[in-house]
Design a protein around this motif. Sequence first.
Motif, PDB file in Angstrom:
ATOM      1  N   ALA A 257      25.014  36.342  33.558  1.00 32.07           N
ATOM      2  CA  ALA A 257      25.243  35.308  34.575  1.00 32.07           C
ATOM      3  C   ALA A 257      25.853  34.078  33.913  1.00 32.07           C
ATOM      4  CB  ALA A 257      23.923  34.937  35.240  1.00 32.07           C
ATOM      5  N   THR A 258      26.906  33.543  34.512  1.00 33.00           N
ATOM      6  CA  THR A 258      27.529  32.333  33.976  1.00 33.00           C
ATOM      7  C   THR A 258      27.639  31.283  35.080  1.00 33.00           C
ATOM      8  OG1 THR A 258      29.816  32.936  34.489  1.00 33.00           O
ATOM      9  CG2 THR A 258      28.905  33.754  32.402  1.00 33.00           C
ATOM     10  N   PHE A 259      27.720  30.036  34.673  1.00 31.25           N
ATOM     11  CA  PHE A 259      27.815  28.919  35.612  1.00 31.25           C
ATOM     12  C   PHE A 259      29.094  29.021  36.442  1.00 31.25           C
ATOM     13  CE2 PHE A 259      28.919  24.522  36.736  1.00 31.25           C
ATOM     14  CZ  PHE A 259      27.721  24.056  37.244  1.00 31.25           C
ATOM     15  N   ARG A 260      30.219  29.284  35.787  1.00 27.60           N
ATOM     16  CA  ARG A 260      31.511  29.347  36.474  1.00 27.60           C
ATOM     17  C   ARG A 260      31.579  30.537  37.427  1.00 27.60           C
ATOM     18  NH1 ARG A 260      33.788  24.503  36.688  1.00 27.60           N
ATOM     19  NH2 ARG A 260      32.783  23.398  34.960  1.00 27.60           N
ATOM     20  N   GLN A 261      30.949  31.634  37.057  1.00 29.05           N
ATOM     21  CA  GLN A 261      30.905  32.812  37.923  1.00 29.05           C
ATOM     22  C   GLN A 261      30.133  32.509  39.209  1.00 29.05           C
ATOM     23  OE1 GLN A 261      30.821  36.972  36.300  1.00 29.05           O
ATOM     24  NE2 GLN A 261      28.707  36.874  36.985  1.00 29.05           N
ATOM     25  N   SER A 262      29.055  31.753  39.074  1.00 26.18           N
ATOM     26  CA  SER A 262      28.267  31.362  40.245  1.00 26.18           C
ATOM     27  C   SER A 262      29.067  30.448  41.167  1.00 26.18           C
ATOM     28  CB  SER A 262      26.974  30.669  39.804  1.00 26.18           C
ATOM     29  OG  SER A 262      26.088  31.587  39.203  1.00 26.18           O
ATOM     30  N   LEU A 263      29.843  29.540  40.587  1.00 25.82           N
ATOM     31  CA  LEU A 263      30.691  28.656  41.396  1.00 25.82           C
ATOM     32  C   LEU A 263      31.717  29.467  42.180  1.00 25.82           C
ATOM     33  CD1 LEU A 263      31.441  25.615  39.033  1.00 25.82           C
ATOM     34  CD2 LEU A 263      29.749  25.759  40.874  1.00 25.82           C
ATOM     35  N   LYS A 264      32.270  30.508  41.562  1.00 21.92           N
ATOM     36  CA  LYS A 264      33.263  31.350  42.241  1.00 21.92           C
ATOM     37  C   LYS A 264      32.644  32.084  43.433  1.00 21.92           C
ATOM     38  CE  LYS A 264      36.245  32.117  38.222  1.00 21.92           C
ATOM     39  NZ  LYS A 264      36.720  33.108  37.215  1.00 21.92           N
TER      40      LYS A 264
END
Length: 392
Positions: A257-264
């Motif tokens: 899990a990554t921060f940028r992936q969650s934003l997408k």
Amino acid sequence: MSAHLLFINSLFRPRSSCRLSYQVRHLATPSASTPNLKSSFRETLVSGPSLDDFISGEPIEHVVLGNTKGPRLPSFLKTKIPSGASFNKIKKDLRGLGLHTVCEEARCPNIGDCWGGKEGATAEEGKRAATATIMLMGDTCTRGCRFCSVKTSRTPPPLDPHEPENTAEAISRWGLGYIVLTSVDRDDLVDGGAHHFAETIMKIKQKAPHILVEALTGDFAGNLENVSLVAKSGLDVYAHNIETVEELTPFVRDRRATFRQSLKVLEHAKKEGVRVTKTSIMLGVGETEEQVMDALRALRKINVDVVTFGQYMRPTKRHMKVDRYVEPSEFDKWKKIADDMGFSYVASGPLVRSSYKAGEYFIENMLKGKATENRVTNLVTQEASTSHTQTT
């Protein structure tokens, strides 16, 4: 006497007169260097406080138990033991239908408050006020976030094909006005469980169209087609938690899990026409003020509507330690900051969680308000179109 006779005589000599050249030591025999524990304990009791010391009311020396190095749990984070008719009914229905809730699996401190409904209300009012967060696709996750107490496995049990129907049946039976669906991460499935999630939402809407549905999903490993599938299933709120600030994400969440992936995920759900998007941030894991501000700016940039702030509470000693317990005044500060930044709704407090019912009251009204606003806009558009046709 001959040597032979001496040997025979020694064989019939009584055992009590035998003298062994070595000393036998049993396990229960204390060594010479070990102090007498009984006498030591007796001395401790004698030198300690007596009954008169307790009765006298004079202050005595305190005995500190447990871990004194970590921060102590403040009083504002202590909750009552869950009880009540609504609580017991929801628990009974869940067990009867074999359903799981994140309230239980994640050991949420608000379970008694959310399941118990409104204190002092009638049975019908309590039922409408109660909220449960159903956890789909079993109780075993394929990921291992360092803050979460849900069971983990690389090969969890297969999906229950009857779960969408059972979930819809249970929710329609309760008569709730707002329901939250979430799930464990299922990286072992080709679609991450997106079809299962979407089917559950559609069945709920078929059985009880009046119920507002919030879906709190994982990131589907960044597959935006799966995000679209859930976003278009008829839900009212699409929620996905960033959990923490970008700098701490590798240390708090599973490495997948990554921060940028969650934003997408949140951004794509909005593009697919979801009316309300929502996320949650834990405080007390080591974040700085500037890092939280950066996270809020990133969320506003992609038009996230709702954000919640809550205190991280360590579920067991095997999980990530609490860095600090955030004071209620600081939660109030973050609420004001987020409100000023333009979020439609902010729930902020030590015991607030992503699906805490205090926010759902507002979101329910907000959704109904948006629906009314859309109906008014459509009527105005139709009238304008009619007038234009008549004039031409």
